[in-house]
Scaffold this motif. Structure first.
Motif, short mmCIF file in Angstrom:
data_model
loop_
_atom_site.label_atom_id
_atom_site.label_comp_id
_atom_site.label_asym_id
_atom_site.label_seq_id
_atom_site.Cartn_x
_atom_site.Cartn_y
_atom_site.Cartn_z
N GLN A 221 -9.70 6.29 7.87
CA GLN A 221 -10.02 5.04 7.72
C GLN A 221 -9.56 4.59 6.27
O GLN A 221 -10.16 5.22 5.36
CB GLN A 221 -11.22 4.59 8.06
CG GLN A 221 -11.67 2.70 7.86
CD GLN A 221 -12.99 2.45 8.34
OE1 GLN A 221 -13.85 3.23 8.36
NE2 GLN A 221 -12.96 1.41 9.01
N GLY A 222 -8.90 3.37 6.07
CA GLY A 222 -8.73 3.08 4.61
C GLY A 222 -7.96 1.72 4.33
O GLY A 222 -7.77 1.04 5.16
N SER A 223 -8.05 1.36 3.06
CA SER A 223 -7.70 0.37 2.64
C SER A 223 -6.67 0.39 1.41
O SER A 223 -6.65 1.25 0.72
CB SER A 223 -8.60 -0.84 2.12
OG SER A 223 -9.49 -1.15 3.31
N LEU A 224 -5.61 -0.62 1.40
CA LEU A 224 -4.46 -0.79 0.53
C LEU A 224 -4.56 -2.12 -0.21
O LEU A 224 -4.39 -3.04 0.74
CB LEU A 224 -3.02 -0.32 1.10
CG LEU A 224 -2.81 1.00 1.83
CD1 LEU A 224 -1.65 1.17 2.26
CD2 LEU A 224 -2.98 2.04 0.70
N LEU A 225 -4.27 -2.33 -1.34
CA LEU A 225 -4.17 -3.70 -2.08
C LEU A 225 -2.78 -3.61 -2.54
O LEU A 225 -2.41 -2.87 -3.47
CB LEU A 225 -5.31 -3.87 -2.96
CG LEU A 225 -5.14 -5.23 -4.02
CD1 LEU A 225 -5.41 -6.42 -2.85
CD2 LEU A 225 -6.44 -5.24 -4.92
N PHE A 226 -1.92 -4.56 -2.19
CA PHE A 226 -0.79 -4.61 -2.54
C PHE A 226 -0.65 -5.46 -4.19
O PHE A 226 -1.59 -6.27 -4.40
CB PHE A 226 0.36 -5.25 -1.72
CG PHE A 226 0.61 -4.50 -0.37
CD1 PHE A 226 1.48 -3.35 -0.35
CD2 PHE A 226 -0.50 -4.34 0.58
CE1 PHE A 226 1.69 -2.74 0.67
CE2 PHE A 226 -0.06 -3.56 1.86
CZ PHE A 226 0.92 -2.81 1.64
N GLU A 227 0.70 -5.45 -4.91
CA GLU A 227 0.64 -6.18 -5.98
C GLU A 227 0.59 -7.68 -5.84
O GLU A 227 0.13 -8.47 -6.45
CB GLU A 227 1.94 -5.56 -6.63
CG GLU A 227 2.05 -4.57 -7.21
CD GLU A 227 1.11 -4.24 -8.42
OE1 GLU A 227 0.49 -5.35 -8.90
OE2 GLU A 227 0.89 -3.32 -9.14
N ASN A 228 0.85 -8.20 -4.38
CA ASN A 228 1.00 -9.37 -4.19
C ASN A 228 -0.45 -10.05 -3.74
O ASN A 228 -0.58 -11.04 -2.96
CB ASN A 228 2.19 -9.80 -3.41
CG ASN A 228 1.84 -8.93 -1.84
OD1 ASN A 228 1.08 -8.46 -1.70
ND2 ASN A 228 3.00 -9.18 -1.28
N ASN A 229 -1.51 -9.42 -3.76
CA ASN A 229 -2.68 -9.49 -3.16
C ASN A 229 -2.99 -9.47 -1.83
O ASN A 229 -4.04 -9.94 -1.45
CB ASN A 229 -3.15 -10.92 -3.87
CG ASN A 229 -3.67 -10.61 -5.22
OD1 ASN A 229 -4.00 -9.60 -5.95
ND2 ASN A 229 -3.57 -11.89 -6.01
N VAL A 230 -1.93 -9.19 -1.08
CA VAL A 230 -2.18 -8.86 0.48
C VAL A 230 -2.94 -7.66 0.63
O VAL A 230 -2.89 -6.56 0.06
CB VAL A 230 -0.95 -8.65 1.08
CG1 VAL A 230 -1.11 -8.25 2.42
CG2 VAL A 230 0.00 -9.81 0.89
N LEU A 231 -4.29 -7.55 1.64
CA LEU A 231 -5.03 -6.55 1.68
C LEU A 231 -4.71 -5.95 3.03
O LEU A 231 -4.95 -6.66 3.85
CB LEU A 231 -6.38 -6.98 1.44
CG LEU A 231 -7.57 -6.11 1.79
CD1 LEU A 231 -7.46 -4.79 0.50
CD2 LEU A 231 -9.07 -6.62 1.65
N PHE A 232 -4.45 -4.60 3.15
CA PHE A 232 -4.28 -3.91 4.13
C PHE A 232 -5.58 -3.20 4.65
O PHE A 232 -6.12 -2.13 3.92
CB PHE A 232 -3.13 -2.97 4.31
CG PHE A 232 -3.02 -2.09 5.27
CD1 PHE A 232 -2.13 -2.25 6.50
CD2 PHE A 232 -3.61 -0.65 5.31
CE1 PHE A 232 -1.96 -1.59 7.38
CE2 PHE A 232 -3.21 0.23 6.04
CZ PHE A 232 -2.90 -0.09 7.30
N SER A 233 -6.15 -3.12 5.87
CA SER A 233 -7.07 -2.19 6.36
C SER A 233 -6.68 -1.53 7.53
O SER A 233 -6.14 -2.14 8.53
CB SER A 233 -8.33 -2.91 6.68
OG SER A 233 -8.82 -3.71 5.56
N GLY A 234 -6.67 -0.10 7.81
CA GLY A 234 -6.20 0.66 8.77
C GLY A 234 -7.39 1.52 9.36
O GLY A 234 -8.26 2.17 8.43
N LEU A 235 -7.40 1.64 10.57
CA LEU A 235 -8.20 2.72 11.30
C LEU A 235 -7.49 3.46 12.33
O LEU A 235 -6.72 3.03 13.13
CB LEU A 235 -9.55 1.94 11.92
CG LEU A 235 -10.43 2.95 12.95
CD1 LEU A 235 -11.14 4.21 12.11
CD2 LEU A 235 -11.27 2.06 13.62
#
Length: 325
Positions: A221-235
């Motif tokens: 489980q984790g999260s990524l924050l892109f330079e364009n402020n889009v937030l990704f969450s994955g499980l």
């Protein structure tokens, strides 16, 4: 190069339908040699697919004078060795995902590509499938508004049909695959996020082995924050009960959202301010064919690289952020 004459290192299961036959179905491309360490299996593959030559030694295939491009389809542990050997022989490479067993090995591949000036592409082939081209077009069009977040769930039972089974089960042997089923499947998903949203600002995650069916972690489980402020969450969990099976990606913007499956990749639902539209797509028989066509065009100087070594390295680095490695 005008005509691309391919050799395959590692003519195993993935090459039977997904990729191997496509090399003969793309203009200016043909498959002329294959290699597998098991000579009987290499010969059998060559006979069934009408490939002119087969080898049980990778160096012999790399040094085949007719072969001028090499597809590496072995387990990840061997990607670095064979990619570097091919590039030092002056032969372009199309390497399976994940690019290598870890990001350090992937970076060494990228460094040799730069040093030798040899072309290399990574087989993140979902970029070229119709559904995902449509997803990118919708994102770029702005009709969803500003993208706020992405929510991805990949939930599968133990030994689910989606998960390729092999006699040696190398996909869940971290010393061969780099990890577990996350390392086998998530590169497709994470690369699409890179393709859709660009560079990363930061990421965090955790991976553990809950069920102990094998040596690799089975939940991430984790999260990524892109330079364009889009937030990704994955499980990702590979030990859920059958009724909890799920393969879903939702991209939510300020005006609407999209929902689709990464691995079924035949249907896309778009919901904008209450108005729903469903798109359906035909899945290519040889699923890598659209990507292989782009790679051939790249090698012939007719197109840009459809997935660069630096992008492959980035995907490996992001996977390590998500697993907390």
């Amino acid at each position: 190069m005008h005509e691309i004459k391919w050799g395959i290192i590692g003519c195993g299961d993935v090459t039977e339908v997904k990729s191997g036959p496509a090399f003969n179905r793309v203009a200016h491309s043909s498959l002329v040699a294959v290699m597998r360490r098991d000579a009987a299996k290499a010969k059998d593959y060559a006979d069934r697919h009408k490939v002119p030559r087969w080898y049980s030694n990778a160096d012999e295939l790399i040094n085949d004078a007719e072969v001028n491009a090499i597809y590496i389809a072995t387990p990840p542990l061997q990607h670095e060795q064979y990619a570097i050997a091919a590039m030092r022989a002056g032969k372009p490479v199309y390497v399976e995902k994940p690019m290598a067993i870890d990001s350090t090995a992937a970076q060494r591949i990228a460094d040799v590509a730069k040093e030798t000036g040899t072309m290399i592409s990574v087989a993140h082939y979902r970029r070229e499938l119709p559904l995902f081209k449509k997803v990118k077009a919708i994102i770029d069009s702005g009709i969803l508004g500003d993208i706020r977040f992405v929510n991805l769930q990949m939930l599968q039972p133990h030994n689910a049909p989606l998960i390729t089974q092999t006699t040696d089960n190398w996909r869940v042997n971290p010393t061969v695959s780099g990890g577990g089923l996350f390392h086998d499947l998530a590169p497709h998903q994470i690369d699409l996020m890179y393709h859709f949203f660009g560079p990363l600002r930061k990421g965090v995650g955790i991976a553990i082995n809950q069920a102990n069916f094998y040596a690799a972690d089975d939940i991430v489980q984790g999260s990524l924050l892109f330079e364009n402020n889009v937030l990704f969450s994955g499980l990702w969990c590979f030990t859920v009960p059958k009724q909890e099976t799920k393969d879903l990606c939702e991209i939510v913007g300020s005006l609407g959202k999209m929902s689709f499956s990464i691995f079924r990749h035949d249907t896309l639902q778009v919901d904008i301010e209450g108005e729903k539209e469903v798109y359906t797509f035909e899945i290519p028989q040889h699923i890598q064919q659209p990507m292989i066509e782009k790679v051939v065009q790249f090698l012939r100087g007719k197109n840009k690289n459809p997935c660069t070594a630096s992008e492959g390295v980035a995907v490996m680095q992001w996977m390590e952020l998500l697993t907390g490695k």
